[in-house]
Design an enzyme around this catalytic site. Structure first.
Site, mmCIF file in Angstrom:
data_model
loop_
_atom_site.group_PDB
_atom_site.id
_atom_site.type_symbol
_atom_site.label_atom_id
_atom_site.label_comp_id
_atom_site.label_asym_id
_atom_site.label_seq_id
_atom_site.Cartn_x
_atom_site.Cartn_y
_atom_site.Cartn_z
ATOM 1 N N ARG A 57 0.782 -1.220 0.000
ATOM 2 C CA ARG A 57 0.000 0.000 0.000
ATOM 3 C C ARG A 57 0.816 1.273 0.000
ATOM 4 N NH1 ARG A 57 -3.012 -3.500 1.672
ATOM 5 N NH2 ARG A 57 -1.153 -4.037 2.794
ATOM 6 N N THR A 58 1.833 1.315 0.874
ATOM 7 C CA THR A 58 2.532 2.586 1.024
ATOM 8 C C THR A 58 3.192 2.977 -0.292
ATOM 9 O OG1 THR A 58 2.866 2.096 3.338
ATOM 10 C CG2 THR A 58 4.207 3.849 2.426
ATOM 11 N N LYS A 86 25.638 -5.004 -4.003
ATOM 12 C CA LYS A 86 27.091 -4.963 -4.275
ATOM 13 C C LYS A 86 27.819 -4.248 -3.146
ATOM 14 C CE LYS A 86 26.283 -4.352 -9.239
ATOM 15 N NZ LYS A 86 26.384 -3.319 -10.265
ATOM 16 N N ARG A 107 11.698 3.731 2.818
ATOM 17 C CA ARG A 107 11.312 2.772 3.872
ATOM 18 C C ARG A 107 12.544 1.938 4.181
ATOM 19 N NH1 ARG A 107 6.070 -1.027 4.221
ATOM 20 N NH2 ARG A 107 5.271 0.997 4.860
ATOM 21 N N HIS A 135 6.041 6.011 11.268
ATOM 22 C CA HIS A 135 5.472 5.931 9.915
ATOM 23 C C HIS A 135 4.527 7.137 9.796
ATOM 24 C CE1 HIS A 135 3.946 4.466 6.252
ATOM 25 N NE2 HIS A 135 3.643 3.226 6.568
HETATM 26 C C1 NCD Z 1 2.346 -0.846 8.156
HETATM 27 C C2 NCD Z 1 3.855 -0.708 8.255
HETATM 28 O O1 NCD Z 1 4.566 -0.933 7.280
HETATM 29 O O2 NCD Z 1 4.295 -0.336 9.330
HETATM 30 N N1 NCD Z 1 1.944 -1.046 6.844
HETATM 31 C C3 NCD Z 1 1.572 0.058 6.132
HETATM 32 O O3 NCD Z 1 2.382 0.844 5.723
HETATM 33 N N2 NCD Z 1 0.270 0.271 5.967
HETATM 34 C C4 NCD Z 1 1.748 -1.794 9.088
HETATM 35 C C5 NCD Z 1 2.232 -3.204 9.107
HETATM 36 O O4 NCD Z 1 3.116 -3.612 8.351
HETATM 37 O O5 NCD Z 1 1.668 -3.951 9.912
#
Ligand code: NCD
Length: 309
Positions: A57-58, A86, A107, A135
């Site tokens: 999703r993100t 590498k 991320r 997040h």
């Molecule tokens: C979350 C995350 O990556 O922290 N996912 C997201 O971005 N919606 C929650 C999760 O992974 O449980």
């Protein structure tokens, strides 16, 4: 000048209530624009993404948010197919990506990674999840969902259930909720309580109680925010197995909730909400994911336009 222009988005703690409300009203505005008007906002701009952890999703919501405002995206969705394999450092990868893009979305498995990336990047950095720490764009989307679906945030009774120790969305949400007058109930297995180093900071701005029993709170909540047990962050599988399946929200539990309560989840869901809840009017987690695309589009519009939009 628009105060969000060229700013990194590393922690939700960097935003006060007034700024959060501005982001929400920009999101409302963007949702009302026609697709053609919307595509003018970041026309010709490029978003670069760098994902050192899995995401559906993100990453896709950033991608589709950027497309919806007329920009494009490029990046590395899986570092195992990049020069990181590498031995290229995060600093070098970030520097290179920031040459190719106008804004960087990162991320990473490590706490502090986004702050570090922001120091070496020529372009603004958006934290799309840094270890177990934060997040922030998820919290913005979560707060926006509450505001849209409950018509307010102040005064809400909010239960947050699941993995409060490793779930980074929980920390960002709690820091964000610290700007509002809310009653928060934290519900988790004893071993997954919120980390003590954060309790001190959160306590300064937010009233919350801690408990292991969802039943004690369920009939009183306006919002139930469910989280996944973060299996991949457990130091050992045995510990995970002890808490796996601790809370499952099903129709039986939903019956005990207020008629107008809402159920949220940052997703992905594993087994903590049964699928028969999905079609009820209380289930808002898919709607929440859709709002995430719009809040991110608004954030991109604000970050990339000196005079806003
Ligand atoms: C979350 C995350 O990556 O922290 N996912 C997201 O971005 N919606 C929650 C999760 O992974 O449980």
């Amino acid at each position: 000048m628009n105060e969000f222009f060229n700013k990194d988005i590393i922690s939700i703690k960097d935003f006060n209530k007034d700024q959060l409300e501005k982001i929400f009203s920009s999101t409302d505005k963007i949702m009302q624009l026609s697709p053609t008007e919307r595509r003018e906002i970041c026309k010709g701009k490029t978003l670069g993404y760098l994902f050192y952890e899995p995401s559906t999703r993100t990453r896709l919501s950033f991608d589709s948010a950027m497309a919806s405002v007329g920009g494009n995206s490029l990046g590395i969705a899986d570092v195992s197919s990049s020069s990181t394999q590498k031995g290229e450092s995060l600093a070098d990868t970030v520097k290179i990506m920031s040459i190719y893009s106008d804004v960087l979305v990162l991320r990473h498995t490590l706490d502090g990674s986004s702050r570090f990336a922001a120091e070496v990047s020529e372009k603004p950095v958006i934290n799309a999840g840094s270890g177990t720490e934060e997040h922030p764009t998820q919290a913005i989307q979560d707060l926006f969902t509450m505001k849209k679906e409950k018509k307010k945030i102040d005064g809400l009774k909010i239960g947050i259930v699941g993995d409060l120790k490793y779930g980074r969305t929980v920390y960002s949400l709690l820091y964000g909720l610290g700007n509002y007058d809310v009653d928060v109930r934290l519900i988790s297995p004893e071993s997954l309580r919120i980390r003590s180093d954060s309790v001190y900071e959160i306590k300064k701005k937010l009233d919350f109680t801690e408990s292991t029993k969802l039943e004690d709170h369920i009939d009183d909540l306006d919002v139930l925010y469910v989280t996944r047990i973060q299996k991949e962050r457990f130091p050992d599988e045995e510990e995970y197995l002890k808490v796996k399946g601790s809370y499952v929200v099903g129709l039986d539990l939903l019956k005990q909730m207020k008629d107008d309560s809402i159920i949220m989840h940052p997703l992905p869901r594993i087994d903590e909400i049964s699928t028969d809840v999905d079609s009820t009017k209380n289930a808002k987690y898919f709607q929440q994911a859709e709002y995430g695309m719009h809040t991110r589009a608004a954030l991109l519009g604000l970050t990339l336009n000196e005079n806003g939009f």
